[in-house]
Every structure is written in C-alpha cells, then in structure tokens.
Design a protein around this motif. Structure first.
Motif, PDB file in Angstrom:
ATOM      1  N   GLU A 170       0.850  -1.194   0.000  1.00 23.54           N
ATOM      2  CA  GLU A 170       0.000   0.000   0.000  1.00 23.54           C
ATOM      3  C   GLU A 170       0.885   1.243   0.000  1.00 23.54           C
ATOM      4  O   GLU A 170       1.956   1.259   0.606  1.00 23.54           O
ATOM      5  CB  GLU A 170      -0.901  -0.017   1.232  1.00 23.54           C
ATOM      6  N   ALA A 171       0.465   2.267  -0.710  1.00 26.37           N
ATOM      7  CA  ALA A 171       1.246   3.507  -0.775  1.00 26.37           C
ATOM      8  C   ALA A 171       0.315   4.704  -0.670  1.00 26.37           C
ATOM      9  O   ALA A 171      -0.874   4.612  -0.965  1.00 26.37           O
ATOM     10  CB  ALA A 171       2.043   3.579  -2.078  1.00 26.37           C
ATOM     11  N   TYR A 172       0.867   5.845  -0.223  1.00 28.90           N
ATOM     12  CA  TYR A 172       0.111   7.085  -0.088  1.00 28.90           C
ATOM     13  C   TYR A 172       0.613   8.106  -1.104  1.00 28.90           C
ATOM     14  O   TYR A 172       1.813   8.206  -1.354  1.00 28.90           O
ATOM     15  CB  TYR A 172       0.282   7.653   1.328  1.00 28.90           C
ATOM     16  N   ARG A 173      -0.329   8.857  -1.667  1.00 34.85           N
ATOM     17  CA  ARG A 173       0.043   9.855  -2.655  1.00 34.85           C
ATOM     18  C   ARG A 173       0.291  11.197  -1.963  1.00 34.85           C
ATOM     19  O   ARG A 173      -0.571  11.703  -1.249  1.00 34.85           O
ATOM     20  CB  ARG A 173      -1.060  10.006  -3.715  1.00 34.85           C
ATOM     21  N   ILE A 174       1.448  11.780  -2.186  1.00 35.82           N
ATOM     22  CA  ILE A 174       1.852  13.022  -1.526  1.00 35.82           C
ATOM     23  C   ILE A 174       1.083  14.217  -2.087  1.00 35.82           C
ATOM     24  O   ILE A 174       0.978  14.381  -3.300  1.00 35.82           O
ATOM     25  CB  ILE A 174       3.368  13.259  -1.706  1.00 35.82           C
ATOM     26  N   SER A 175       0.565  15.039  -1.168  1.00 38.32           N
ATOM     27  CA  SER A 175      -0.062  16.296  -1.587  1.00 38.32           C
ATOM     28  C   SER A 175       0.860  17.482  -1.348  1.00 38.32           C
ATOM     29  O   SER A 175       0.769  18.510  -2.022  1.00 38.32           O
ATOM     30  CB  SER A 175      -1.382  16.519  -0.832  1.00 38.32           C
ATOM     31  N   ARG A 176       1.762  17.331  -0.362  1.00 38.40           N
ATOM     32  CA  ARG A 176       2.691  18.401  -0.043  1.00 38.40           C
ATOM     33  C   ARG A 176       3.910  17.814   0.669  1.00 38.40           C
ATOM     34  O   ARG A 176       3.772  16.912   1.496  1.00 38.40           O
ATOM     35  CB  ARG A 176       2.017  19.438   0.851  1.00 38.40           C
ATOM     36  N   VAL A 177       5.083  18.322   0.355  1.00 38.26           N
ATOM     37  CA  VAL A 177       6.312  17.900   1.027  1.00 38.26           C
ATOM     38  C   VAL A 177       6.675  18.946   2.079  1.00 38.26           C
ATOM     39  O   VAL A 177       6.804  20.132   1.771  1.00 38.26           O
ATOM     40  CB  VAL A 177       7.476  17.740   0.029  1.00 38.26           C
ATOM     41  N   ILE A 178       6.799  18.496   3.342  1.00 39.05           N
ATOM     42  CA  ILE A 178       7.163  19.401   4.426  1.00 39.05           C
ATOM     43  C   ILE A 178       8.672  19.408   4.625  1.00 39.05           C
ATOM     44  O   ILE A 178       9.265  20.449   4.886  1.00 39.05           O
ATOM     45  CB  ILE A 178       6.464  18.992   5.737  1.00 39.05           C
ATOM     46  N   GLY A 179       9.288  18.273   4.518  1.00 40.10           N
ATOM     47  CA  GLY A 179      10.731  18.142   4.704  1.00 40.10           C
ATOM     48  C   GLY A 179      11.166  16.755   4.298  1.00 40.10           C
ATOM     49  O   GLY A 179      10.374  15.969   3.755  1.00 40.10           O
ATOM     50  N   ASN A 180      12.412  16.439   4.562  1.00 38.91           N
ATOM     51  CA  ASN A 180      12.930  15.127   4.165  1.00 38.91           C
ATOM     52  C   ASN A 180      12.179  13.967   4.810  1.00 38.91           C
ATOM     53  O   ASN A 180      12.069  12.891   4.220  1.00 38.91           O
ATOM     54  CB  ASN A 180      14.424  15.017   4.511  1.00 38.91           C
ATOM     55  N   ASN A 181      11.678  14.192   6.030  1.00 39.50           N
ATOM     56  CA  ASN A 181      11.050  13.100   6.781  1.00 39.50           C
ATOM     57  C   ASN A 181       9.553  13.280   7.002  1.00 39.50           C
ATOM     58  O   ASN A 181       8.933  12.454   7.676  1.00 39.50           O
ATOM     59  CB  ASN A 181      11.740  12.945   8.141  1.00 39.50           C
ATOM     60  N   PHE A 182       8.974  14.351   6.433  1.00 34.62           N
ATOM     61  CA  PHE A 182       7.554  14.625   6.638  1.00 34.62           C
ATOM     62  C   PHE A 182       6.883  15.018   5.326  1.00 34.62           C
ATOM     63  O   PHE A 182       7.407  15.863   4.585  1.00 34.62           O
ATOM     64  CB  PHE A 182       7.355  15.766   7.657  1.00 34.62           C
ATOM     65  N   VAL A 183       5.730  14.409   5.068  1.00 36.70           N
ATOM     66  CA  VAL A 183       4.931  14.779   3.895  1.00 36.70           C
ATOM     67  C   VAL A 183       3.469  14.830   4.301  1.00 36.70           C
ATOM     68  O   VAL A 183       3.085  14.332   5.365  1.00 36.70           O
ATOM     69  CB  VAL A 183       5.102  13.764   2.735  1.00 36.70           C
ATOM     70  N   CYS A 184       2.653  15.434   3.448  1.00 39.95           N
ATOM     71  CA  CYS A 184       1.203  15.471   3.664  1.00 39.95           C
ATOM     72  C   CYS A 184       0.513  14.646   2.595  1.00 39.95           C
ATOM     73  O   CYS A 184       0.963  14.568   1.448  1.00 39.95           O
ATOM     74  CB  CYS A 184       0.671  16.900   3.592  1.00 39.95           C
ATOM     75  N   ILE A 185      -0.600  14.037   2.988  1.00 43.47           N
ATOM     76  CA  ILE A 185      -1.491  13.392   2.029  1.00 43.47           C
ATOM     77  C   ILE A 185      -2.902  13.911   2.296  1.00 43.47           C
ATOM     78  O   ILE A 185      -3.153  14.572   3.307  1.00 43.47           O
ATOM     79  CB  ILE A 185      -1.467  11.855   2.152  1.00 43.47           C
ATOM     80  N   ILE A 186      -3.822  13.625   1.395  1.00 43.41           N
ATOM     81  CA  ILE A 186      -5.234  13.982   1.574  1.00 43.41           C
ATOM     82  C   ILE A 186      -6.018  12.717   1.852  1.00 43.41           C
ATOM     83  O   ILE A 186      -5.964  11.751   1.068  1.00 43.41           O
ATOM     84  CB  ILE A 186      -5.791  14.690   0.322  1.00 43.41           C
ATOM     85  N   ASP A 187      -6.747  12.691   2.975  1.00 46.66           N
ATOM     86  CA  ASP A 187      -7.535  11.497   3.293  1.00 46.66           C
ATOM     87  C   ASP A 187      -8.870  11.528   2.551  1.00 46.66           C
ATOM     88  O   ASP A 187      -9.195  12.522   1.877  1.00 46.66           O
ATOM     89  CB  ASP A 187      -7.717  11.376   4.810  1.00 46.66           C
TER      90      ASP A 187
END
Length: 295
Positions: free
Chosen positions: A10-27
């Motif tokens: 399973e994978a999540y599609r990135i909506s925004r990159v915050i940093g090297n270790n943090f990203v955002c997705i949309i639920d």
C-alpha cells in the motif's frame, strides 16, 4: 486514506512535502494528514507515492487549525524535535492508558525546542509550581523525568527537573484537553484546596495513598469544569440534602473550600459540585482515619 498499490505494498500519494522526513497526504474526507518516515520526503514532489512500509507515524489531527499549526511548526523547528516529543507522548499514552489531546504534539514539540534553546544560551527558567506538580501529579512527573532521558539520548541535552515539571504539566493538560494557562490555574486551585483540607482535618494528607490520588484526580477535573464553566449536573435535591445531613462534618470542610475559592479566586461552587466534593472529602477522611463523623 488515499492509497495505491506499489510493488504489492500500500502507498500514499503526496499532496505536499514538508521536509525530508515529513509529507502530507489527503484522506478520503479531504483533510490533510501528516506522515513521518525516514527520508520519505527526500527529492519527492506532490503526486509521488510513498510506500506505507516506510511510514513510521501518521499525525491525523482532525482539527484543521491544529494540523496547520503543526505543519507551520515543522517549518520552524528541526524535525528531530517532533520525533522526540512523539516518543515521549507515545510512552505517556502507554504508561497512563489514557487518550491525550492531539494538541500536545504541537505544544510539547514547541516547548522542548525552546527549552533546549534556553539551555544553549544559559537562560534559566525556574518552575514556580514544581512542588505542586511533583505532589499532585506524581505519575506525570515520573513521565517528565523519563522524558529528560529521551531528550538526552536523542538530542544530547540534559534538561533540569524544572523542565520535567513543565513536561508533566503538558501531559496533564493533554489528559483534560485544556489550555496550558488553565492548567497552571488548576494546579494553583488544587494547592489552595489541599491547604484548606489539611488545616480543617488537622493532618498532613498521605500523598502516597490511592485515596489521595483519587481526590487529586477529582480536583483536577473540578478545576477543568470551573475553567470551562461547565459544572456537574445533579438536580436531585433530596440526594444533596441527604449528603449534607449524613456527612455534615465533611460538608463543613467543603463550605470552607467554597468560601476560600470565592474570596481568593472569585469562584462560585454550585450545590451540585459541593455535593460531589463532600463525598470525596468523606471518602478521603474515612480511609485515612481522619473522620468517622456521620449523622
């Protein structure tokens, strides 16, 4: 969650990159959710996929304002501070078995960042409530001491016992889902009530007893109700009269507490709260051998 299959995982599609270790997705509900994982944001762009196996923590802050504040904080502080606070929070959840407010991820991360900065610059910030914290919230204070070990191991800085007290207050605050300023006021309120109780019964309360712990828990949530203006509801006047009549000696202690809070803090305890306070006082007094007076 928005997910796809990548290499059988399973994978999540990135909506925004915050940093090297943090990203955002949309639920699925259209809310932004923060994912943490080693390197999951490195050289990534919106629309890229992150395998679920690489995600170490999901910050599903359901309040959009809190989610936005956490993302803003991550832009201002090193990511390892959120990692450290997350480890402390997860350990606190495990030790207490209680749900903690999501807001603690923001407040504790911010506090640890500033505490480390104060240590670096040699700026002392004494905790004026340290005695109250250690005596009224011993479990949370023990977590605060443990947090100092985590911070030292992960960040290389040894903070003081004063900071362990501040961390304990953040945990207590998250347990009742309030504001930090309210928690300071509640701690001061508890201190006043305990002083009245000890003076009235003429003994020092056994702060190691289970009944003392239960009494402090009652006072903590009484303080929460006071700060929020949402008092206990009990319209059974017959029950209230019975408690006053049966536990008159303990009710008189409750009256002293009521009068002290009214005079010193302009707090007005309604009859319902007086009833429950009397019950807790009687239980505390009986189990400590202070009072056996019942009419």
């Amino acid at each position: 969650m928005t997910a796809a299959e990548l290499g059988g995982q399973e994978a999540y599609r990135i909506s925004r990159v915050i940093g090297n270790n943090f990203v955002c997705i949309i639920d699925p509900d259209g809310r932004e959710v923060i994912l943490r994982g080693l390197g999951i944001g490195f050289k990534k762009q919106p629309g890229d996929l992150v395998p679920a196996r690489k995600v170490e923590k999901i910050y599903d802050l359901r309040d959009p304002e809190k989610s936005s504040r956490l993302m803003e904080l991550l832009g201002d502080v090193p990511a390892e501070f959120l990692d450290v606070s997350t480890e402390i929070i997860e350990e606190a959840k495990r030790m207490t078995g209680r749900r903690l407010s999501e807001n603690i991820y923001i407040t504790l991360t911010d506090h640890i960042c500033f505490a480390v900065e104060r240590l670096r610059t040699g700026t002392a910030y004494p905790n004026q409530l340290l005695w109250e914290i250690t005596n009224f919230y011993p479990t949370e204070f023990a977590m605060g001491i443990q947090a100092l070990d985590i911070i030292e191991r992960r960040l290389g800085y040894r903070l003081s016992r004063d900071e362990a007290g501040f961390i304990a207050l953040h945990i207590v605050n998250a347990e009742i889902d309030g504001r930090m300023a309210d928690m300071v006021r509640i701690t001061e309120l508890i201190s006043r009530i305990v002083a009245v109780v000890q003076a009235y019964y003429g003994v020092a309360l056994d702060d190691q007893s289970l009944d003392y712990g239960r009494f402090i828990t009652h006072l903590k949530f009484l303080g929460q109700r006071i700060t929020q203006g949402q008092y206990a509801q009990d319209n059974d006047s017959e029950f209230q009269s019975m408690i006053v009549r049966r536990y008159r000696y303990d009710y008189q202690c409750a009256e002293r507490i009521r009068d002290d809070l009214a005079q010193a803090l302009s707090i007005r305890l309604p009859p319902e709260e007086m009833t429950f306070l009397t019950i807790h006082l009687h239980r505390l007094a009986m189990n400590m051998g202070i009072s056996d007076k019942e009419e």
